[in-house]
Design an enzyme around this catalytic site. Structure first.
Site, PDB file in Angstrom:
ATOM      1  CG  HIS A  53      -0.501   0.201   2.556  1.00  0.00           C
ATOM      2  ND1 HIS A  53       0.111  -0.884   2.996  1.00  0.00           N
ATOM      3  CD2 HIS A  53      -0.390   1.249   3.410  1.00  0.00           C
ATOM      4  CE1 HIS A  53       0.923  -0.528   4.384  1.00  0.00           C
ATOM      5  NE2 HIS A  53       0.228   0.480   4.530  1.00  0.00           N
ATOM      6  CG  HIS A  55       0.694   4.217   4.823  1.00  0.00           C
ATOM      7  ND1 HIS A  55      -0.090   3.761   5.552  1.00  0.00           N
ATOM      8  CD2 HIS A  55      -0.742   5.731   4.457  1.00  0.00           C
ATOM      9  CE1 HIS A  55      -1.317   4.117   5.406  1.00  0.00           C
ATOM     10  NE2 HIS A  55      -1.433   5.288   4.985  1.00  0.00           N
ATOM     11  CG  ASP A  57       5.365   2.767   7.145  1.00  0.00           C
ATOM     12  OD1 ASP A  57       4.027   3.365   6.594  1.00  0.00           O
ATOM     13  OD2 ASP A  57       4.875   1.897   8.075  1.00  0.00           O
ATOM     14  CG  HIS A  58       4.884  -0.464   3.948  1.00  0.00           C
ATOM     15  ND1 HIS A  58       3.899  -1.277   4.471  1.00  0.00           N
ATOM     16  CD2 HIS A  58       3.712   1.038   5.190  1.00  0.00           C
ATOM     17  CE1 HIS A  58       3.949  -1.413   5.608  1.00  0.00           C
ATOM     18  NE2 HIS A  58       3.670  -0.159   6.453  1.00  0.00           N
ATOM     19  CG  HIS A 111      -3.821   0.317   6.758  1.00  0.00           C
ATOM     20  ND1 HIS A 111      -3.354   0.813   8.492  1.00  0.00           N
ATOM     21  CD2 HIS A 111      -2.596   0.473   6.317  1.00  0.00           C
ATOM     22  CE1 HIS A 111      -2.415   1.559   8.504  1.00  0.00           C
ATOM     23  NE2 HIS A 111      -2.071   1.184   7.220  1.00  0.00           N
ATOM     24  CG  ASP A 128       0.772  -1.544   8.016  1.00  0.00           C
ATOM     25  OD1 ASP A 128       1.512  -2.156   8.369  1.00  0.00           O
ATOM     26  OD2 ASP A 128       0.916  -0.510   7.663  1.00  0.00           O
ATOM     27  CG  HIS A 166       3.998  -2.209  11.589  1.00  0.00           C
ATOM     28  ND1 HIS A 166       5.137  -1.261  11.532  1.00  0.00           N
ATOM     29  CD2 HIS A 166       3.252  -1.777  10.034  1.00  0.00           C
ATOM     30  CE1 HIS A 166       4.255   0.209  10.733  1.00  0.00           C
ATOM     31  NE2 HIS A 166       4.003  -0.542   9.669  1.00  0.00           N
TER      32      HIS A 166
END
Ligand code: ZN
Ligand code: FE
Length: 256
Positions: A53, A55, A57-58, A111, A128, A166
């Protein structure tokens, strides 16, 4: 056979690497640095990145990794994801030659709206969507949408390794105990996972079998969770999506 490794990144992310000893695939490499160090150490060529996805941090490693390895970058259809070479939708598959790996793509919105998950070689890369004993916050989707995504995950074989993005397991267990504190499988998991974290080891991958017995967010069809949700909402005869929504709301309130 393939080797599966969680590489810690940032404070609590994992970049999952699956490799055959020569060629590697990486899932959600939000920070390229730990991945490049691992690939260098093990002399692996990165051939593909799988993104769940949008975000940061990915996706934060996409541009640099594409430049450095000319790897394919598979991702859902979202212009916010950089350097994508292959756009995926639920029902698609990813077929790689080197390494010889094949993944089915599941649409798992909730999410985020664009969230997809990858299933292959006994591994579920769920980003996530599912966490150890938890699930992702509903930043873009509705409870009904996430419940539907989790229902799809629940149809997968129990033996699947659950590869979450995570390390949230211990705090998720703390919450789960507040609504499911007499579940012996949950208490057993707490002992196991606390011992792992005390040694700074990942609690992941878990298995779908373990999540089905301990993760409240995958147990929204269970009579105990239905009873909890009815108490929480002070309303009988809830749908499974409403039960899921109540558990998610209780966790959001607990998070503060
Ligand atoms: Zn996210
Ligand atoms: Fe994330």
């Amino acid at each position: 056979m393939f080797t599966l490794i969680p590489l810690p990144a940032f404070d609590d992310n994992y970049i999952w690497v699956l490799h055959d000893g020569r060629h590697a695939v990486a899932v959600d490499p939000g920070d390229p640095a730990p991945l490049i160090a691992f690939l260098d150490t093990h002399q692996l060529a990165l051939t593909a990145v799988l993104i769940t996805h949008h975000h940061r941090d990915h996706t934060g490693g996409n541009v640099l990794l594409r430049q450095r390895y000319q790897c394919a970058i598979h991702a859902p259809d979202n212009p916010r994801i950089p350097a994508v070479t292959h756009i995926l939708r639920g029902g698609d598959s990813v077929n790689l030659a080197e390494p010889d790996m094949h993944f089915d793509v599941l649409a798992t919105p909730g999410h985020t709206l664009d969230h997809i998950s990858y299933v292959g070689h006994g591994n579920l890369f769920c980003g996530d969507t599912v966490f150890g004993c938890g699930c992702g916050k509903l930043f873009e989707g509705t409870p009904a949408m996430m419940a539907n995504s989790l229902d799809i995950i629940l149809t997968l074989p129990d033996t699947n390794r659950v590869c979450c993005a995570h390390e949230y397991t211990l705090s998720n267990i703390d919450f789960a105990k507040t609504i499911d504190g007499t579940n012996p499988a949950l208490l057993e998991r707490e002992r196991t996972d606390r011992a792992l974290r005390a040694k700074n080891l990942p609690t992941l991958p878990s298995t779908l079998a373990l999540e089905k017995t301990t993760n409240p967010f995958l147990r929204f069809h269970d009579p105990d969770m239905t009873a909890f949700a009815s108490r929480y909402l002070n309303r009988p005869n809830l749908t499974p999506a409403e039960v899921f929504g109540a558990i998610r709301a209780a966790k959001d309130a607990w998070d503060g």
